[in-house]
Design an enzyme around this catalytic site. Structure first.
Site, PDB file in Angstrom:
ATOM      1  N   ASP A 127      27.238  -4.987  62.835  1.00  0.00           N
ATOM      2  CA  ASP A 127      25.977  -4.327  62.483  1.00  0.00           C
ATOM      3  C   ASP A 127      25.014  -5.336  61.871  1.00  0.00           C
ATOM      4  O   ASP A 127      25.424  -6.416  61.417  1.00  0.00           O
ATOM      5  CB  ASP A 127      26.208  -3.176  61.510  1.00  0.00           C
ATOM      6  N   GLU A 172      29.072  -3.127  57.809  1.00  0.00           N
ATOM      7  CA  GLU A 172      29.266  -4.005  56.646  1.00  0.00           C
ATOM      8  C   GLU A 172      28.010  -4.094  55.804  1.00  0.00           C
ATOM      9  O   GLU A 172      28.073  -4.176  54.572  1.00  0.00           O
ATOM     10  CB  GLU A 172      29.691  -5.401  57.122  1.00  0.00           C
TER      11      GLU A 172
END
Length: 417
Positions: free
Chosen positions: A80, A175
């Site tokens: 991400d 994350e």
């Protein structure tokens, strides 16, 4: 090196921005787009046991090619990108043989990446830089890490003469919003230890990070016509301002470095009747961390006491939630895993930069879940914004570090469980 550049660009052009306001995992559907590509890439290079679960956590195995017992190690990165800045329609720009001068990212908007402000650029004169076009972030955090792990595994598969033990790789969503390790199955991963490839400058090796908490503080008020407000109006925005002024001066992100902790006000919305303040609390030292949380409670009680008679109930409520802790406590008992990474860097001519992380990584939470997990450089700079860049040579070096760690771990007498 063109192979690395091409792979990196194929990852960053896929929008994978996460969303802290979402309750799903992954937090955005578009993260699946890159997750499925990563699964295909891992299978195409010859990795085994490639899996993806219903929350998009990816794992794969490179089997050992030695006969003696070797610890199983892992390499982890996240796919991400930060919601702090636009991560859609990324248009990477290649700057070959960087000359040490200003880089014009966007002529229309006059956005310039300059070494006069970002001095680290001068470390990379003569190298190939990959930058943004000035309208988005780049996504080197942590698609550089993805690129490096996949490329290193491909290299080991294509060069079986390099001896290594069993290697596990793991790729995670979310994350950037602090959830990357929440659903990571440590038992399934099955490694003795691992490394996140999620640092910045070449040579970074980190096994200390902040203890972290978030605080949401709500201030109540009373709205009265301003012409008749004497002794009656209570402006919640002004109370929030008083609260902020009670925090220690000089203990903010922009005024601290190294092991210095801070309070960071990152969101403030309000009206006369109600104001919501959100801040984060950070400190490497556990005792100082607890003191910082206690200070929030102390200021809350002080303001409530001041307005108790006028408001009739608590005018301030504070909710504090711990987010992650300093991995040092879990890594020091197995310090040899840091030593192996340090030795690997030295053997390929990199000067290790061992320092605390002024932030957190998946490795922090994973260390507390039973998987000790120091952090290694991925090569990028100026994360989460339009000035982000990564030298291709830095990604190549990270690949070499991964390969060397694998080799050293398989050397009898070097690694210990």
């Amino acid at each position: 090196m063109q192979h690395i550049i091409d792979r990196f660009i194929s990852y960053v052009i896929i929008d994978t921005e996460s969303d802290a306001n979402s309750e799903t995992t992954p937090s955005t559907k578009k993260q699946w787009d890159l997750a499925h590509k990563l699964v295909a890439d891992l299978k195409n290079i010859g990795m085994q046991d490639v899996s993806i679960d219903d929350k998009s956590y990816i794992m794969a195995t490179l089997p050992s090619n030695v006969q003696h017992e070797v610890p199983t190690i892992g390499f982890i990165s996240h796919f991400d990108t930060s919601p702090d800045f636009c991560g859609a329609n990324i248009k990477p720009q290649i700057v070959p043989n960087y000359d040490g001068k200003d880089i014009l990212l966007n002529a229309d908007k006059n956005i310039v990446l300059s070494p006069s402000y970002f001095k680290d650029l001068l470390l990379y004169k003569g190298q190939t830089l990959i930058t943004t076009d000035g309208t988005t972030l780049l996504g080197a955090d942590d698609k550089a890490g993805l690129t490096e792990i996949v490329t290193a595994m491909e290299f080991l598969i294509n060069n079986p003469e390099i001896k290594h033990g069993k290697i596990r790789v793991g790729f995670t969503p979310d994350e950037e919003i602090g959830r990357g390790a929440h659903h990571f199955d440590v038992d399934k991963f099955g490694a003795d230890w691992a490394y996140t490839m999620d640092g910045s400058q070449v040579g970074e090796l980190e096994y200390e990070n902040f203890n972290a908490a978030g605080a949401k503080i709500i201030f109540k008020g009373k709205s009265v016509h301003p012409g008749y407000a004497k002794g009656k109006m209570i402006n919640s925005m002004l109370i929030a301002n008083d609260f902020i002024n009670e925090l220690p001066q000089g203990e903010t992100p922009q005024e601290t470095k190294g092991y210095e902790g801070f309070f960071h006000v990152h969101h403030l919305t309000g009206s006369i009747e109600e104001t919501v303040l959100e801040l984060i609390i950070r400190d490497h030292n556990k005792k100082k961390f607890e003191k910082r949380k206690e200070l929030i409670e102390k200021i809350t009680k002080k303001i409530n006491k001041k307005f108790a008679k006028q408001f009739g109930e608590d005018i301030v409520t504070a909710e504090i939630k711990d987010q992650y802790y300093n991995m040092k406590e879990k890594v020091l008992p197995v310090k040899h895993i840091v030593d192996i990474a340090e030795q690997a860097m030295k053997e390929i001519g990199i000067k290790p930069l061992i320092k605390p992380i002024r932030g957190g990584t998946d490795g922090s939470q994973l260390s507390y879940k039973g998987l000790p997990c120091p952090n290694i450089f991925a090569g990028g700079h100026n994360f989460h914004g339009k000035y982000e860049y990564v030298p291709a040579e830095s990604m190549q070096k990270a690949v070499e570090v991964i390969v060397k760690i694998a080799e050293l771990t398989a050397t009898e007498g070097t690694a210990r469980k």
